[in-house]
Design an enzyme around this catalytic site. Structure first.
Site, PDB file in Angstrom:
ATOM      1  N   GLY A   1      -3.028  -2.587  -1.243  1.00 37.86           N
ATOM      2  CA  GLY A   1      -2.612  -2.192  -2.584  1.00 37.86           C
ATOM      3  C   GLY A   1      -1.383  -2.970  -2.980  1.00 37.86           C
ATOM      4  O   GLY A   1      -0.794  -3.673  -2.158  1.00 37.86           O
ATOM      5  N   LYS A   2      -0.991  -2.850  -4.251  1.00 31.66           N
ATOM      6  CA  LYS A   2       0.177  -3.593  -4.714  1.00 31.66           C
ATOM      7  C   LYS A   2       1.404  -3.224  -3.872  1.00 31.66           C
ATOM      8  O   LYS A   2       2.270  -4.034  -3.618  1.00 31.66           O
ATOM      9  CB  LYS A   2       0.431  -3.305  -6.191  1.00 31.66           C
ATOM     10  N   ARG A   3       1.460  -1.956  -3.441  1.00 34.89           N
ATOM     11  CA  ARG A   3       2.622  -1.511  -2.664  1.00 34.89           C
ATOM     12  C   ARG A   3       2.648  -2.116  -1.252  1.00 34.89           C
ATOM     13  O   ARG A   3       3.676  -2.197  -0.638  1.00 34.89           O
ATOM     14  CB  ARG A   3       2.651   0.009  -2.601  1.00 34.89           C
TER      15      ARG A   3
END
Ligand code: GLU
Length: 478
Positions: free
Chosen positions: A252-254
């Site tokens: 994910g972006k995180r």
């Protein structure tokens, strides 16, 4: 005689403009596009911007730029228009209203009569009773008139279990608890994704929904809406999740999923990026891993899309990129290297090119490799006796070997590093390779580590190679 006309495949990529697009988003676009291209179908780019709170300025331009960089061209959609324009959901509100009214007329949609606080109370009670909160259990007896100030909800037409086919996952099913009276149109006047995408896919003639697996749990809800509208759903093609390097968590972006355009900044080739992404969840079988765009489109099919998660691995991307760099023409390689090596004369750079290409997996690496590894080709090395001498050999020895090599080089064929090697090796072999080749390489490069001395001679050219040997001889002689 009847001819069966097969329905043309229509796919779409429908991103929400909520920030940069990362590998997962692009992979979805790529698969939808490849499926359309393989079948001579149509690929649509639609923007799903109905969640105004999550919108990030500049995202649409970013999506367009990313797809253009990769060469994923769309046949209809934002920027280019088409028969189903507009392709931005916030500009299609009248379309959703039309279908909302059809549902209202059928008695299958109603304005939500509760305040947020009232719903909170229902929710809390369900939690206390340890059962899932279902809005439909609080559905009002009779429906008021919808004036747009309240959310409009679907009345699930028939509460039942659903079984459906997903072209990747096979037969899937879910019980009644997966169905609820979800919101079709919010009180801000915008439709939900759940509603809008179904209307758009219908109006745009989408035959295959290629999308990420995060939507799979909602499919029963969508099926109840398709039923309410009495339409046949498109074919579902759910892609496998993309997992981070450890292979456990979804990327994910995180967790470091980068903006796809960062890869462009880092010097990756679009064709390598496509090759890498297409293999993240699909493989035509066999050993081959390097594909051009045309090659994988030719082979692309749904039956080889994997169910299991695909692992994201930047090492593999580097390897694929290297392979694509090697397949480029010399002209393209040279044009790509030149901006990083502006001070290098063209003829020298042309001779150096194979060495440079051999050293890199990505042109962007030249930002750091170039000064360290190649500078000596254009800057005469600074030498001292210590550096030139091999182990415990003497100045006199080194001097006589260098002079002998110089003699050889003055007559050698400078056609390639190979031809130079053939001229020098017999002498090096009969006098000890280290004794001859170390002082030679040092004279030429001044570097403890560098490419082999034959390549250096070839790249420098005869005159410069001999000059450098002469300089080393004078250092030894002083
Ligand atoms: N707008 C959705 C998103 O960006 C796309 C869903 C779909 O492909 O249908 O997550």
């Amino acid at each position: 005689m009847s001819t069966q006309i097969e329905k043309k495949i229509v796919t779409r990529f429908a991103p929400s403009p909520t920030g940069f697009i990362h590998v997962g988003g692009v992979r979805t676009a790529l698969y939808a596009w490849a499926l359309a291209r393989k079948n001579e179908g149509k690929f649509i780019l639609r923007i799903e911007d109905t969640d105004k709170a999550r919108e990030v300025e500049g995202s649409i331009a970013h999506i367009i730029e990313s797809l253009k960089w990769l060469g994923i061209e769309w046949d209809e959609g934002i920027d280019i228009g088409g028969p189903n324009a507009p392709y931005v959901q916030s500009q299609r509100l009248s379309h959703y209203k039309k279908y909302a009214n059809i549902l209202i007329e059928k008695g299958l949609a109603y304005p939500d009569p509760y305040t947020e606080d009232e719903v909170k109370v229902f929710r809390k009670k369900a939690e206390e009773e340890k059962r899932a909160f279902l809005y439909r259990e609080h559905r009002p007896e009779s429906f008021g008139v919808w004036d747009g100030t309240k959310p409009l909800r679907l009345k699930v037409p028939v509460v039942k279990s659903y079984t459906w086919n997903d072209d990747v996952r096979g037969e899937l099913s879910a019980g009644e608890e997966a169905l609820d009276d979800f919101i079709l149109i919010k009180s801000d006047g915008y439709p939900t994704y759940n509603f809008a995408h179904i209307i758009d896919d219908l109006e745009m003639g989408v035959t295959h929904i290629v999308r990420a697996d995060e939507f799979i749990a909602s499919v029963p809800k969508y099926l109840s809406l398709y039923d309410a509208l009495e339409i046949t759903p498109p074919i579902f093609v759910t892609l496998p999740p993309i997992l981070g390097e450890e292979g456990t968590k979804k990327l994910g972006k995180r967790d470091g999923a980068k903006d796809i355009l960062d890869y462009r900044e880092e010097g990756f080739l679009p064709e390598a990026m496509l090759n890498f992404l297409v293999l993240m969840g699909w493989n035509p079988g066999g050993e081959k891993e390097i594909f051009s765009k045309e090659e994988f489109i030719e082979l692309f099919d749904i039956s080889h899309i994997h169910k299991a998660g695909a692992m994201f691995n930047e090492e593999k991307l580097l390897w694929i990129n290297k392979e694509h760099i090697r397949k480029q023409s010399k002209e393209i390689q040279s044009q790509s290297v030149k901006p990083f090596m502006k001070d290098y004369p063209d003829d020298l750079l042309n001779r150096l090119l194979p060495t440079v290409i051999d050293r890199i997996s990505n042109y962007g690496q030249l930002n750091s490799i170039e000064p360290i590894e190649f500078r000596f080709f254009i800057n005469t090395p600074k030498l001292d006796v210590e550096k030139i001498l091999w182990k415990d050999s003497s100045k006199e020895e080194a001097l006589s070997h260098l002079q002998a090599v110089k003699e050889i080089l003055s007559k050698a064929d400078f056609l390639s590093s190979e031809s130079i090697k053939e001229s020098i090796m017999p002498y090096a072999e009969s006098n000890g390779k280290g004794n001859v080749l170390w002082p030679l390489r040092m004279s030429l490069s001044g570097q403890e580590k560098s490419v082999d001395p034959f390549t250096i001679c070839y790249v420098l050219g005869r005159d410069e190679a001999i000059n450098r040997i002469d300089s080393a001889c004078s250092v030894l002689d002083s």
